[in-house]
Write an enzyme that holds these catalytic residues in place. Structure first.
Site, mmCIF file in Angstrom:
data_model
loop_
_atom_site.group_PDB
_atom_site.id
_atom_site.type_symbol
_atom_site.label_atom_id
_atom_site.label_comp_id
_atom_site.label_asym_id
_atom_site.label_seq_id
_atom_site.Cartn_x
_atom_site.Cartn_y
_atom_site.Cartn_z
ATOM 1 N N ASN A 1 48.913 21.221 51.419
ATOM 2 C CA ASN A 1 48.276 20.821 52.769
ATOM 3 C C ASN A 1 47.387 21.966 52.878
ATOM 4 O O ASN A 1 47.453 23.022 53.294
ATOM 5 C CB ASN A 1 49.631 21.014 53.721
ATOM 6 C CG ASN A 1 49.126 20.941 55.208
ATOM 7 O OD1 ASN A 1 47.938 20.570 55.603
ATOM 8 N ND2 ASN A 1 49.959 21.280 56.370
ATOM 9 N N LYS B 1 45.201 22.357 55.227
ATOM 10 C CA LYS B 1 45.273 22.684 56.818
ATOM 11 C C LYS B 1 43.425 22.790 57.029
ATOM 12 O O LYS B 1 43.013 21.755 56.655
ATOM 13 C CB LYS B 1 45.913 23.790 57.074
ATOM 14 C CG LYS B 1 47.212 24.074 56.592
ATOM 15 C CD LYS B 1 48.056 25.046 57.172
ATOM 16 C CE LYS B 1 49.454 24.846 56.844
ATOM 17 N NZ LYS B 1 50.442 25.786 57.410
ATOM 18 N N HIS C 1 53.613 17.821 61.566
ATOM 19 C CA HIS C 1 53.505 19.079 61.260
ATOM 20 C C HIS C 1 53.978 19.769 62.531
ATOM 21 O O HIS C 1 53.231 19.968 63.672
ATOM 22 C CB HIS C 1 52.156 19.620 60.767
ATOM 23 C CG HIS C 1 52.330 20.849 59.891
ATOM 24 N ND1 HIS C 1 52.058 21.927 60.536
ATOM 25 C CD2 HIS C 1 52.482 20.995 58.590
ATOM 26 C CE1 HIS C 1 52.388 23.094 59.673
ATOM 27 N NE2 HIS C 1 52.548 22.647 58.558
ATOM 28 N N GLY D 1 53.626 30.205 56.560
ATOM 29 C CA GLY D 1 52.656 30.922 56.477
ATOM 30 C C GLY D 1 53.042 32.422 56.693
ATOM 31 O O GLY D 1 52.175 33.364 56.884
ATOM 32 N N SER E 1 55.896 29.022 52.987
ATOM 33 C CA SER E 1 55.975 30.001 52.050
ATOM 34 C C SER E 1 56.360 29.884 50.746
ATOM 35 O O SER E 1 56.906 30.597 50.061
ATOM 36 C CB SER E 1 56.428 31.501 52.504
ATOM 37 O OG SER E 1 56.007 31.776 53.975
HETATM 38 P P1 PGA Z 1 52.685 27.702 54.011
HETATM 39 O O1 PGA Z 1 52.644 26.288 54.777
HETATM 40 O O2 PGA Z 1 53.266 27.169 52.409
HETATM 41 O O3 PGA Z 1 51.607 28.481 53.930
HETATM 42 O O4 PGA Z 1 53.861 28.512 54.386
HETATM 43 C C1 PGA Z 1 53.338 25.103 54.779
HETATM 44 C C2 PGA Z 1 52.800 24.087 55.528
HETATM 45 O O5 PGA Z 1 52.533 24.376 56.685
HETATM 46 O O6 PGA Z 1 52.890 22.788 55.292
#
Ligand code: PGA
Length: 687
Positions: free
Chosen positions: A445, A447, A532, A609, A649
């Site tokens: 993803n 983003k 999401h 995140g 994460s």
């Molecule tokens: P992250 O995000 O792996 O950076 O924690 C996952 C997500 O939001 O799909």
């Protein structure tokens, strides 16, 4: 290694404490009168004698013995480990300072903690308590889970109740009859004159200080100088070890003449009955006929019969009037009488200074003047069972049923552990089988990151990496809308699936800035992320809006990656299941066929995140719950077939562990999807 040592230490300490407490409890329970006297000694030393009448002392002593035994027993078998360790610690925290005080002030010379079985000085007791205190601290601090269980939790109550009843019976037996094991120097078979002699190899050596012509010198007896020397001083030393006599205060003074009869009685090769009553005021008079009959028997057969007491003359007279006693009385030290027999009155039969028999008032020998002489009867013969034999008998009576129960328990317990393990293994195998049937997926993803050129470069790099090494799972990248058409050209014909990160909840029309599901589809993308947490939070996407989006996406031939997950406060309040169940309501209206085009992604918001990951166990737990909800709202089959990804994460370093759980079918990756190497590292977790 450290853990092993700790385990050893905890169990060593626990067995030391168990042994001490069991021994202490049993030795007290074997001889409740002994504990009674000891408690009375203490009460007297502290000026509290009036608070410790006989019954109170007996009850207190037996309770103490029972508590000690129970604590030791629990520590030994690993029963109620936590609470037992804590009570033991409290016990030691109370008794250690108390014994230090006793050692310093010495109000009673031996502490009595192990009854008469093992007599310790007050300092020795204090040392013992320091060791036990340290052991109990170890048990409390490190012993919670490390104490080996000897019996299963579900059957521990059987042996606990059994053992408590057993020791109580032991106590009541001792009260009603006599102590089962007699540790005192007047036990059956004991030679009293021998017990009255000091032991050891001690020698008394005297040396003399003499003077001649102003010069002083020490001499022994063997080199004692001539009369030209004058005596100045002398000293006597004990060389070797002196073991004090076990009996140090046995004298029998005739009540009428005051004559000391001790030597005569002990040297008598004939039989002597001694009726022992430390205090005639409290003595049992319910069996007075038996005492009188035995006296008649002695008269008829010319045996000596004496009543030894420490009561004063007026008590003796009262006793005589009350019971019709015609036998002679002797005065003897009260403590010695209490040591001789734990019954008031009790009877001792001596011959040549040896204790031939011993009876409490509840069990007096049934003899009268017509009974056969002792020389011809069993009664007059010494039957030494011996302390060791008696202790062994008791031990076997106790231990055999205990061993049987423990053994059966271990067999049953062991079998059920094996069965459970097999069952668990079987379930895992079953689950893993099911898992292999499901699609394994790693989806990225992006983003709102990467411009078009950067996105193209990343997609190209990934394409090449996966072309070089075929992935063991489905790989999807979800990009911003502006990348879709171009990246679709790169991923076409490769193993990489393409998805959008969102789509509109409207089919088409005047919705400036929105992108419809149909438009997404037209770029060549096959997937869309919906629900999401960032969209739910920042753009107010509700269950209803998401329901519309899901319908439109599916209707336009897109597969939906549907995200759910709780925020930190919800997790801390233990509401995560409730939250995800509510979020899933956006899907409940779907048919099973439609659901086949949905991939779920559980993403705890607190892990997105943040660098904080849910543990593999936490992930498995909630994934299993989610699968259960799908089973409940759709079918078992639908639940088994739907892929549930974990997100938050997720990195190459933790992916493998998380993906290994039976209900985790892959990951939805944010930050780590922006670098080809990291994303590939996570994909490789499936290898
Ligand atoms: P992250 O995000 O792996 O950076 O924690 C996952 C997500 O939001 O799909």
């Amino acid at each position: 290694m450290k853990q092993k040592l700790l385990w050893l230490l905890v169990n060593l300490c626990r067995f030391v404490v168990a042994a001490a407490f069991i021994f202490s409890g049993v030795t007290k329970m074997i001889d409740p009168h002994g504990v009674e006297y000891k408690l009375q000694d203490y009460a007297e030393a502290f000026g509290l004698a009036s608070l410790m009448p006989s019954t109170v002392a007996i009850v207190a002593g037996m309770l103490l013995a029972l508590v000690e035994f129970r604590l030791g027993f629990c520590a030994f078998f690993g029963i109620y480990r936590r609470i037992t360790a804590r009570i033991l610690l409290v016990f030691m925290l109370l008794f250690t300072p108390l014994t230090l005080y006793l050692a310093l002030t010495n109000p009673v010379t031996d502490c009595g903690c192990f009854g008469e079985a093992l007599v310790l000085t007050n300092w020795q007791t204090f040392g013992k308590n320091i060791i036990l205190l340290l052991c109990t601290i170890v048990m409390v601090v490190w012993g919670r889970t490390r104490q080996l269980r000897i019996i299963s939790e579900s059957r521990q109550w059987i042996i606990l109740i059994y053992s408590q009843i057993f020791v109580l019976c032991l106590g009541f037996y001792a009260l009603w009859r006599l102590p089962l094991v007699d540790f005192r120097p007047f036990h059956i078979g004991a030679n009293i004159p021998e017990q009255m002699q000091d032991g050891g190899d001690a020698e008394f050596v005297t040396t003399y200080l003499m003077e001649k012509d102003g010069k002083q010198q020490w001499f022994g007896l063997e080199d004692y100088p001539d009369s030209t020397w004058t005596y100045v001083d002398s000293k006597t030393e004990v060389i070797g070890e002196l073991i004090p006599a076990a009996i140090d205060n046995l004298q029998m003074y005739d009540q009428t003449t005051g004559e000391d009869l001790t030597d005569m009685v002990l040297a008598d090769e004939g039989y002597t009955f001694l009726l022992i009553s430390p205090s005639l005021e409290d003595a049992d008079d319910g069996h007075m006929d038996a005492y009188n009959r035995i006296y008649d028997f002695c008269q008829a057969n010319d045996y000596r019969f004496l009543c030894l007491t420490s009561s004063n003359d007026s008590c003796v007279v009262r006793w005589q009037e009350m019971t019709g006693a015609e036998y002679p009385f002797c005065h003897t030290d009260n403590l010695t009488l209490k040591t001789m027999v734990r019954s008031n009155p009790g009877l001792l039969l001596l011959k040549g200074g040896v204790v031939i028999g011993k009876w409490p008032f509840t069990d007096m020998p049934d003899i009268d003047e017509d009974s056969p002489r002792l020389e011809q009867s069993e009664l007059g013969r010494l039957h030494v069972e011996g302390n060791a034999k008696m202790a062994l008998k008791f031990f076997l009576w106790f231990i055999i049923p205990l061993l049987v129960v423990t053994f059966l328990d271990r067999v049953w317990w062991g079998t059920s552990i094996v069965i459970n393990r097999m069952r668990k293994k079987h379930n895992i195998v079953k689950q893993l089988n099911k898992k292999t049937m499901r699609k394994k997926i790693v989806a990225g993803n992006w983003k709102m990151n990467l411009n078009l050129q950067e996105g193209v470069a990343l997609a190209t790099e990934l394409k090449e990496a996966l072309a070089a090494e075929k992935p063991n799972c489905d790989v999807i990248i979800c990009t911003p809308f502006i990348h879709l058409a171009t990246v679709a050209g790169i991923t076409e014909g490769t193993v990489i699936g393409l998805g959008a990160e969102n789509c509109a909840d409207k089919e088409k029309g005047a919705y400036t800035g929105e992108v419809s599901a149909a438009q997404v589809k037209s770029t060549g993308a096959q997937y869309v992320i919906l629900g999401h947490s960032e969209r739910r939070t920042y753009y107010g996407e509700t269950v209803e809006i998401l329901k519309e989006k899901v319908d439109l996406a599916l209707a336009n031939g897109l597969k939906v990656i549907f995200c759910i997950g709780e925020v930190l406060e919800e997790r801390e309040a233990g509401k995560q299941n409730e939250v995800v169940a509510a979020q899933l309501e956006s899907l409940y209206h779907l048919s099973e066929e439609q659901l086949a085009n949905v991939i779920l992604a559980y993403e705890p918001v607190w892990a997105i995140g943040t660098g904080k990951t849910a543990t593999a166990e936490q992930a498995q737990e909630i994934h299993e719950f989610i699968r259960g909800i799908i089973a409940g709202n759709f079918s078992e089959k639908a639940a088994e077939e739907i892929s549930i990804l974990y997100g938050g994460s997720c990195k190459p370093s933790n992916a493998k562990e998380i993906f290994s759980k039976p209900d985790v079918d892959g990951g939805l990756i944010g930050g780590a999807a922006l670098k080809c190497a990291d994303f590939k590292g996570i994909i490789d977790a499936w290898n």
